[in-house]
Scaffold this motif. Structure first.
Motif, PDB file in Angstrom:
ATOM      1  N   ILE A 172      10.869  -6.375  35.035  1.00 53.51           N
ATOM      2  CA  ILE A 172      10.950  -7.633  34.249  1.00 53.51           C
ATOM      3  C   ILE A 172      11.330  -7.556  32.896  1.00 53.51           C
ATOM      4  CG2 ILE A 172       9.265  -9.486  33.140  1.00 53.51           C
ATOM      5  CD1 ILE A 172       7.179  -9.058  35.509  1.00 53.51           C
ATOM      6  N   LEU A 173      12.528  -8.382  32.682  1.00 52.65           N
ATOM      7  CA  LEU A 173      12.964  -8.293  31.169  1.00 52.65           C
ATOM      8  C   LEU A 173      12.448  -9.349  30.144  1.00 52.65           C
ATOM      9  CD1 LEU A 173      15.199  -7.668  29.175  1.00 52.65           C
ATOM     10  CD2 LEU A 173      16.722  -9.421  30.066  1.00 52.65           C
ATOM     11  N   VAL A 174      11.638  -8.819  29.164  1.00 49.06           N
ATOM     12  CA  VAL A 174      10.820  -9.514  28.298  1.00 49.06           C
ATOM     13  C   VAL A 174      11.602  -9.711  27.041  1.00 49.06           C
ATOM     14  CG1 VAL A 174       8.812  -9.656  26.790  1.00 49.06           C
ATOM     15  CG2 VAL A 174       8.831  -8.605  28.902  1.00 49.06           C
ATOM     16  N   THR A 175      11.947 -10.861  26.540  1.00 50.47           N
ATOM     17  CA  THR A 175      12.726 -11.119  25.406  1.00 50.47           C
ATOM     18  C   THR A 175      12.142 -11.774  24.240  1.00 50.47           C
ATOM     19  OG1 THR A 175      14.849 -11.278  26.942  1.00 50.47           O
ATOM     20  CG2 THR A 175      15.024 -11.986  24.599  1.00 50.47           C
ATOM     21  N   GLY A 176      12.017 -11.459  23.208  1.00 45.16           N
ATOM     22  CA  GLY A 176      11.183 -12.005  22.014  1.00 45.16           C
ATOM     23  C   GLY A 176      12.153 -13.029  21.423  1.00 45.16           C
ATOM     24  N   HIS A 177      11.691 -14.464  21.140  1.00 44.38           N
ATOM     25  CA  HIS A 177      12.225 -15.392  20.334  1.00 44.38           C
ATOM     26  C   HIS A 177      11.551 -15.855  19.429  1.00 44.38           C
ATOM     27  CE1 HIS A 177      15.776 -16.676  23.598  1.00 44.38           C
ATOM     28  NE2 HIS A 177      14.770 -15.717  24.077  1.00 44.38           N
ATOM     29  N   GLN A 178      11.974 -16.410  18.481  1.00 45.79           N
ATOM     30  CA  GLN A 178      11.124 -17.103  17.311  1.00 45.79           C
ATOM     31  C   GLN A 178      10.861 -18.512  18.134  1.00 45.79           C
ATOM     32  OE1 GLN A 178      13.814 -16.667  14.144  1.00 45.79           O
ATOM     33  NE2 GLN A 178      12.330 -15.504  12.740  1.00 45.79           N
ATOM     34  N   TRP A 179       9.688 -18.711  18.339  1.00 51.35           N
ATOM     35  CA  TRP A 179       8.556 -18.098  18.504  1.00 51.35           C
ATOM     36  C   TRP A 179       7.902 -18.216  19.918  1.00 51.35           C
ATOM     37  CZ3 TRP A 179       9.879 -20.642  14.011  1.00 51.35           C
ATOM     38  CH2 TRP A 179      10.362 -19.778  12.761  1.00 51.35           C
ATOM     39  N   ARG A 180       8.428 -17.468  20.738  1.00 50.55           N
ATOM     40  CA  ARG A 180       8.015 -17.996  22.081  1.00 50.55           C
ATOM     41  C   ARG A 180       8.486 -16.490  22.838  1.00 50.55           C
ATOM     42  NH1 ARG A 180      11.083 -21.756  20.610  1.00 50.55           N
ATOM     43  NH2 ARG A 180       9.161 -22.993  20.921  1.00 50.55           N
ATOM     44  N   TRP A 181       7.932 -16.184  23.987  1.00 50.92           N
ATOM     45  CA  TRP A 181       8.396 -14.971  24.804  1.00 50.92           C
ATOM     46  C   TRP A 181       9.334 -15.590  25.999  1.00 50.92           C
ATOM     47  CZ3 TRP A 181       8.152 -10.285  23.073  1.00 50.92           C
ATOM     48  CH2 TRP A 181       7.116 -10.135  21.908  1.00 50.92           C
ATOM     49  N   HIS A 182      10.282 -14.989  26.488  1.00 48.25           N
ATOM     50  CA  HIS A 182      10.937 -15.069  27.516  1.00 48.25           C
ATOM     51  C   HIS A 182      10.905 -13.989  28.622  1.00 48.25           C
ATOM     52  CE1 HIS A 182      14.700 -15.534  30.038  1.00 48.25           C
ATOM     53  NE2 HIS A 182      14.609 -16.861  30.168  1.00 48.25           N
TER      54      HIS A 182
END
Lengths: 57, 384
Positions: free
Chosen positions: B129-139
């Motif tokens: 699983i690829l977890v990508t941090g975004h301002q401000w939520r997780w993908h």
């Protein structure tokens, strides 16, 4: 030779008795101590390298 | 303490400390909320026992060291005629206090190294699983499936602003949790879209920084079904505290049917792009999307926070026909030099159409304008 090695090992460990320290300082030249110190440092680094390699395999 | 008290009473604080330390120590082992959780994976339980072993080693050392200090202070006090000894060195004692810490440190390093080796062994995973941090939520992107989604804070703004009582999972709940199967080795790949975040779920024993342009790895194998919550653990900007993590571990069968369901939903949404939406339908969906993605900066009432975040309410770009094209472009591609991000990869066609329609009609903007998903698709196709 054994006396020099003992002095270097004691320095690695960080503890030396006052009597031995006086004896060491009566030697005529510091070079045997310096050379043995550098050599033992290399031995120590290689030993730590082998230990890390062994632990991670 | 007054000097008239018997002298032994002055030792009370020290005595209290000696008794209180072990008592406090025996409390932390229980689930009092003061200690870290043992967690639900082999790794997290190893980390927990390491933590407890080292804690008790520290307690014993503290008791011995402070015990000797306080006993010496008491037994050899000046009023009893004690005289300070004058000597320079004691080789035996020096050897002991050098060798003992060495032995203790090595004894702690052996189990710690074993756990670290396990922690970093991401080989032979069943899924990635690829977890990508975004301002401000997780993908989250399931690498073996054609499946990815954003996970947004689900706590209503009314709770955050104090108009309602806080729920049980205040700021620890999301709209779409990360669903994973139990009993399988899951490899996580971590990266970030913007700044450094950190994906932290205490029950899984994972806290991993997500860095833009880098991939970090970790893994887990969850044995118990359940919901495990976490937060972003690296200060990442304004809404750092508002991007929680929710991991839902279910049986492999339930996981499979969840995947099928998600795929079917995505397929039906894709097939439905050309359907003409009514203003009501667009407004209803648009409000939800606006609250989740836009309200943090442009505010619930569209008033914004000028000059950083312009007001959308009464904004010519958002209200008038002449600004329509630029409004669409801004939402799709962001605006460089400002914090406004591009949403063309973040939101679905239907969500983009709905949120733009909402902005053009809410708060008295009343343009009566509708934007359809098909129009967004055309615009994106022509950009390519």
């Amino acid at each position: 030779m054994w006396r020099v090695l003992q002095a270097v090992l004691a320095a690695f460990f960080g503890v030396q008795s006052e009597r031995k320290r006086r004896e060491d300082f009566q030697q005529s030249s510091p070079w045997p101590f310096i050379l043995t110190g550098v050599l033992m440092t290399l031995v120590f680094v290689v030993a730590v390298g082998f230990l890390a390699h062994w632990a991670s395999s | 303490m007054p000097a008239c008290l018997p002298k032994v009473w002055r030792l009370l604080p020290a005595g209290f400390l000696l008794i209180a330390l072990p008592v406090a120590g025996s409390q932390v082992n229980t689930s009092s909320g003061w200690n870290m959780p043992p967690g639900v994976t082999g790794i997290s339980q190893n980390i927990f026992s390491l933590h407890m072993i080292i804690f008790w080693i520290c307690v014993v050392i503290a008791l011995v060291v402070f015990g000797v200090i306080f006993w010496s202070l008491f037994a050899y006090r000046k009023s009893k005629g004690a005289k300070a000894a004058h000597f320079h060195e004691n080789t035996l004692v020096e050897v002991i206090w050098t060798a003992l810490p060495l032995i203790i440190l090595v004894a702690m390093a052996v189990p710690a190294t074993a756990t670290l080796k396990q922690l970093y062994d991401t080989s032979e995973a069943d899924m990635d699983i690829l977890v990508t941090g975004h301002q401000w939520r997780w993908h989250y992107q399931y690498m073996e499936e054609d499946l990815s989604f954003f996970s947004n804070l689900a706590t209503p703004r009314s709770q955050i602003e104090g108009q309602e009582d806080k729920g049980d999972f205040y700021l620890l709940e999301v709209d779409q949790p990360l669903v994973v199967p139990t009993g399988q080795k899951i490899r996580f790949l971590f990266t970030s879209n913007d700044v450094i975040h950190s994906w932290w779920v205490p029950d899984l024993g994972i806290k991993k920084d997500t860095l833009p342009g880098f991939i970090n790895e970790s893994w887990t194998r969850i044995e118990e079904e359940g919901t495990y919550r976490g937060q972003c653990a690296e200060l990442c900007g304004r809404n750092h505290a508002f991007m929680p993590i929710e991991v839902k571990a279910v049986s492999p069968e339930a996981y499979q049917s969840w995947v099928e369901e998600r795929k079917a939903a995505a397929a039906s949404e894709a097939a439905n792009v050309d359907r003409e939406r009514s203003l009501d339908e667009l407004m209803q969906r648009g409000e939800e999307v606006y609250t989740t993605y836009c309200a943090a900066c442009h505010q619930e009432d569209g008033g914004g926070m000028p000059p950083a975040f312009p007001a959308l309410k009464g904004n010519a770009l958002v209200q008038e026909e002449s600004g329509r094209q630029q409004h669409l472009e801004t939402v799709l591609h962001g605006r460089s030099g400002t914090p406004m991000p591009a949403y063309s990869d973040t939101l679905s066609l239907a969500d983009i159409a709905a949120v733009i329609t909402y902005e053009r009609n809410a708060w008295g903007n009343n343009s009566g304008d509708r934007v359809q998903p098909a129009e967004i698709r055309e615009l994106l196709d022509s950009d390519d």
